[in-house]
Design a protein around this motif. Sequence first.
Motif, PDB file in Angstrom:
ATOM      1  N   MET A  51       0.901  -1.195   0.054  1.00  0.00           N
ATOM      2  CA  MET A  51       0.012  -0.009   0.083  1.00  0.00           C
ATOM      3  C   MET A  51       0.895   1.217  -0.067  1.00  0.00           C
ATOM      4  O   MET A  51       0.487   2.358  -0.517  1.00  0.00           O
ATOM      5  N   LEU A  52       2.000   1.209   0.565  1.00  0.00           N
ATOM      6  CA  LEU A  52       2.960   2.320   0.705  1.00  0.00           C
ATOM      7  C   LEU A  52       3.985   2.306  -0.683  1.00  0.00           C
ATOM      8  O   LEU A  52       4.551   3.465  -0.792  1.00  0.00           O
ATOM      9  N   GLY A  53       3.853   1.381  -1.273  1.00  0.00           N
ATOM     10  CA  GLY A  53       4.530   1.258  -2.852  1.00  0.00           C
ATOM     11  C   GLY A  53       6.021   0.871  -2.378  1.00  0.00           C
ATOM     12  O   GLY A  53       6.953   0.800  -3.198  1.00  0.00           O
ATOM     13  N   LEU A  54       6.352   0.507  -1.144  1.00  0.00           N
ATOM     14  CA  LEU A  54       7.567   0.015  -0.736  1.00  0.00           C
ATOM     15  C   LEU A  54       7.723  -1.625  -1.422  1.00  0.00           C
ATOM     16  O   LEU A  54       8.729  -2.071  -1.449  1.00  0.00           O
ATOM     17  N   ILE A  55       6.565  -2.282  -1.398  1.00  0.00           N
ATOM     18  CA  ILE A  55       6.903  -3.588  -1.926  1.00  0.00           C
ATOM     19  C   ILE A  55       6.116  -3.746  -3.391  1.00  0.00           C
ATOM     20  O   ILE A  55       4.929  -3.351  -3.082  1.00  0.00           O
ATOM     21  N   LYS A  56       6.721  -4.173  -4.237  1.00  0.00           N
ATOM     22  CA  LYS A  56       6.077  -4.221  -5.869  1.00  0.00           C
ATOM     23  C   LYS A  56       5.009  -5.609  -5.808  1.00  0.00           C
ATOM     24  O   LYS A  56       5.398  -6.646  -5.412  1.00  0.00           O
ATOM     25  N   PRO A  57       3.756  -5.395  -5.889  1.00  0.00           N
ATOM     26  CA  PRO A  57       2.915  -6.690  -6.141  1.00  0.00           C
ATOM     27  C   PRO A  57       3.181  -7.294  -7.126  1.00  0.00           C
ATOM     28  O   PRO A  57       3.565  -7.111  -8.149  1.00  0.00           O
ATOM     29  N   THR A  58       2.964  -8.743  -7.040  1.00  0.00           N
ATOM     30  CA  THR A  58       3.064  -9.726  -8.011  1.00  0.00           C
ATOM     31  C   THR A  58       2.099  -9.511  -8.911  1.00  0.00           C
ATOM     32  O   THR A  58       2.024  -9.548 -10.030  1.00  0.00           O
ATOM     33  N   SER A  59       0.754  -9.142  -8.674  1.00  0.00           N
ATOM     34  CA  SER A  59      -0.232  -8.794  -9.402  1.00  0.00           C
ATOM     35  C   SER A  59      -1.370  -7.936  -8.562  1.00  0.00           C
ATOM     36  O   SER A  59      -1.387  -8.076  -7.337  1.00  0.00           O
ATOM     37  N   GLY A  60      -2.279  -7.342  -9.044  1.00  0.00           N
ATOM     38  CA  GLY A  60      -3.230  -6.613  -8.512  1.00  0.00           C
ATOM     39  C   GLY A  60      -2.737  -5.149  -8.317  1.00  0.00           C
ATOM     40  O   GLY A  60      -1.816  -4.746  -8.906  1.00  0.00           O
ATOM     41  N   THR A  61      -3.658  -4.141  -7.995  1.00  0.00           N
ATOM     42  CA  THR A  61      -3.482  -2.801  -7.840  1.00  0.00           C
ATOM     43  C   THR A  61      -3.891  -2.265  -6.567  1.00  0.00           C
ATOM     44  O   THR A  61      -4.690  -2.775  -5.664  1.00  0.00           O
ATOM     45  N   VAL A  62      -2.965  -1.129  -6.340  1.00  0.00           N
ATOM     46  CA  VAL A  62      -3.254  -0.221  -4.863  1.00  0.00           C
ATOM     47  C   VAL A  62      -3.669   0.937  -5.402  1.00  0.00           C
ATOM     48  O   VAL A  62      -2.778   1.761  -6.052  1.00  0.00           O
ATOM     49  N   ILE A  63      -4.912   1.525  -5.148  1.00  0.00           N
ATOM     50  CA  ILE A  63      -5.693   2.659  -5.669  1.00  0.00           C
ATOM     51  C   ILE A  63      -5.622   3.747  -4.446  1.00  0.00           C
ATOM     52  O   ILE A  63      -6.186   3.346  -3.537  1.00  0.00           O
ATOM     53  N   ILE A  64      -4.929   4.790  -4.440  1.00  0.00           N
ATOM     54  CA  ILE A  64      -5.174   5.884  -3.225  1.00  0.00           C
ATOM     55  C   ILE A  64      -5.726   6.931  -3.996  1.00  0.00           C
ATOM     56  O   ILE A  64      -5.125   7.449  -5.078  1.00  0.00           O
ATOM     57  N   ASN A  65      -6.749   7.541  -3.413  1.00  0.00           N
ATOM     58  CA  ASN A  65      -7.330   8.612  -3.927  1.00  0.00           C
ATOM     59  C   ASN A  65      -7.385   8.612  -5.593  1.00  0.00           C
ATOM     60  O   ASN A  65      -7.059   9.642  -6.348  1.00  0.00           O
ATOM     61  N   HIS A  66      -7.926   7.345  -5.823  1.00  0.00           N
ATOM     62  CA  HIS A  66      -8.497   7.122  -7.317  1.00  0.00           C
ATOM     63  C   HIS A  66      -6.945   7.280  -8.097  1.00  0.00           C
ATOM     64  O   HIS A  66      -7.128   7.116  -9.494  1.00  0.00           O
ATOM     65  N   LYS A  67      -5.919   6.944  -7.659  1.00  0.00           N
ATOM     66  CA  LYS A  67      -4.613   6.821  -8.408  1.00  0.00           C
ATOM     67  C   LYS A  67      -3.810   5.763  -8.099  1.00  0.00           C
ATOM     68  O   LYS A  67      -3.850   5.522  -6.830  1.00  0.00           O
ATOM     69  N   ASN A  68      -3.229   5.164  -8.931  1.00  0.00           N
ATOM     70  CA  ASN A  68      -2.348   3.955  -8.863  1.00  0.00           C
ATOM     71  C   ASN A  68      -1.290   4.349  -8.091  1.00  0.00           C
ATOM     72  O   ASN A  68      -0.403   5.137  -8.560  1.00  0.00           O
ATOM     73  N   ILE A  69      -0.763   3.716  -6.870  1.00  0.00           N
ATOM     74  CA  ILE A  69       0.405   4.066  -6.044  1.00  0.00           C
ATOM     75  C   ILE A  69       1.744   3.509  -7.158  1.00  0.00           C
ATOM     76  O   ILE A  69       2.657   4.381  -6.794  1.00  0.00           O
ATOM     77  N   GLU A  70       1.570   2.744  -7.867  1.00  0.00           N
ATOM     78  CA  GLU A  70       2.831   2.320  -8.620  1.00  0.00           C
ATOM     79  C   GLU A  70       3.304   3.573  -9.459  1.00  0.00           C
ATOM     80  O   GLU A  70       4.425   3.561  -9.714  1.00  0.00           O
ATOM     81  N   ASN A  71       2.292   4.158  -9.893  1.00  0.00           N
ATOM     82  CA  ASN A  71       2.634   5.180 -11.079  1.00  0.00           C
ATOM     83  C   ASN A  71       2.543   6.645 -10.354  1.00  0.00           C
ATOM     84  O   ASN A  71       3.113   7.643 -10.986  1.00  0.00           O
ATOM     85  N   ASN A  72       2.198   6.688  -9.088  1.00  0.00           N
ATOM     86  CA  ASN A  72       1.929   8.149  -8.456  1.00  0.00           C
ATOM     87  C   ASN A  72       2.328   8.289  -7.034  1.00  0.00           C
ATOM     88  O   ASN A  72       2.139   8.996  -6.303  1.00  0.00           O
ATOM     89  N   ARG A  73       3.532   7.224  -6.991  1.00  0.00           N
ATOM     90  CA  ARG A  73       4.127   7.346  -5.673  1.00  0.00           C
ATOM     91  C   ARG A  73       4.344   8.643  -4.968  1.00  0.00           C
ATOM     92  O   ARG A  73       3.994   8.856  -3.604  1.00  0.00           O
ATOM     93  N   THR A  74       5.142   9.220  -5.553  1.00  0.00           N
ATOM     94  CA  THR A  74       5.884  10.666  -5.038  1.00  0.00           C
ATOM     95  C   THR A  74       4.681  11.362  -4.620  1.00  0.00           C
ATOM     96  O   THR A  74       4.866  11.874  -3.568  1.00  0.00           O
ATOM     97  N   SER A  75       3.740  11.857  -5.324  1.00  0.00           N
ATOM     98  CA  SER A  75       2.790  13.019  -4.961  1.00  0.00           C
ATOM     99  C   SER A  75       1.779  12.284  -3.885  1.00  0.00           C
ATOM    100  O   SER A  75       1.241  12.925  -3.122  1.00  0.00           O
TER     101      SER A  75
END
Length: 241
Positions: A51-75
């Motif tokens: 959920m914090l983007g510290l561990i990359k999922p094997t599959s699936g998505t984590v969406i925070i405030n309607h954004k994917n953590i993998e692509n928007n981790r810094t913001s």
Amino acid sequence: MSDAVIEINNLTKQFKNALAVKNISFKINKGKIIGLLGPNGCGKSTTIGMMLGLIKPTSGTVIINHKNIENNRTSLLGKMNFISPYIELPKKLTVEENLKVYGRLYGVKNLKEKIYDLMKKLNLSEFRSRKTGELSSGQKNRVSLAKALINDPEILLLDEPTASLDPDVGDYIRGFIEDFASNKGSTILLASHNMNEVERLCHEVMMMKNGEIIDRGTSSDLINKHGRKNLEEVFLKIVRE
């Protein structure tokens, strides 16, 4: 658009030969405190890490405030924070130095006043010049909580926030978390082995076992559903099944 601040969709994590998290999905709405319960090794900390983007999922998505953590981790991380007993703060820095470093990382305004306020509220003022590595485990826990609140996070992930605290200080911290969530409208995921803590703080509880979420509901709903007297008995029943 969904009201959920956190959306976990079919999240899985495989570590070599171990399947730590198995295709879990859940949503958490704004302002809710949700408990995540389960025995050691069930996947709670791995879930929080993803959920914090510290561990990359094997599959699936984590969406925070309607954004994917993998692509928007810094913001997204600027609006989040966490506490975990498995991640220590720099031991050679003092309490005040640690809070300054993390406050600057988050771009906290009026940082000096913010640090003073947190140290006062968490009874850390007398330790401000002590190196973090010299503190007791309970004192370190309070410093970690101060770090977790330095940026007034909209989303707070708490992994055993009152571990190693004596009953009086633990009760104070629980009250502090309650007030923070109420005043700031923060969304909180709380992983804990303290069942009284979970019953007191959480609007709902998710029960995790062997990497899967196997039940969810309010504490009273789960107690009634499983025919037990309290949440601790529910936990023991599920773990031993």
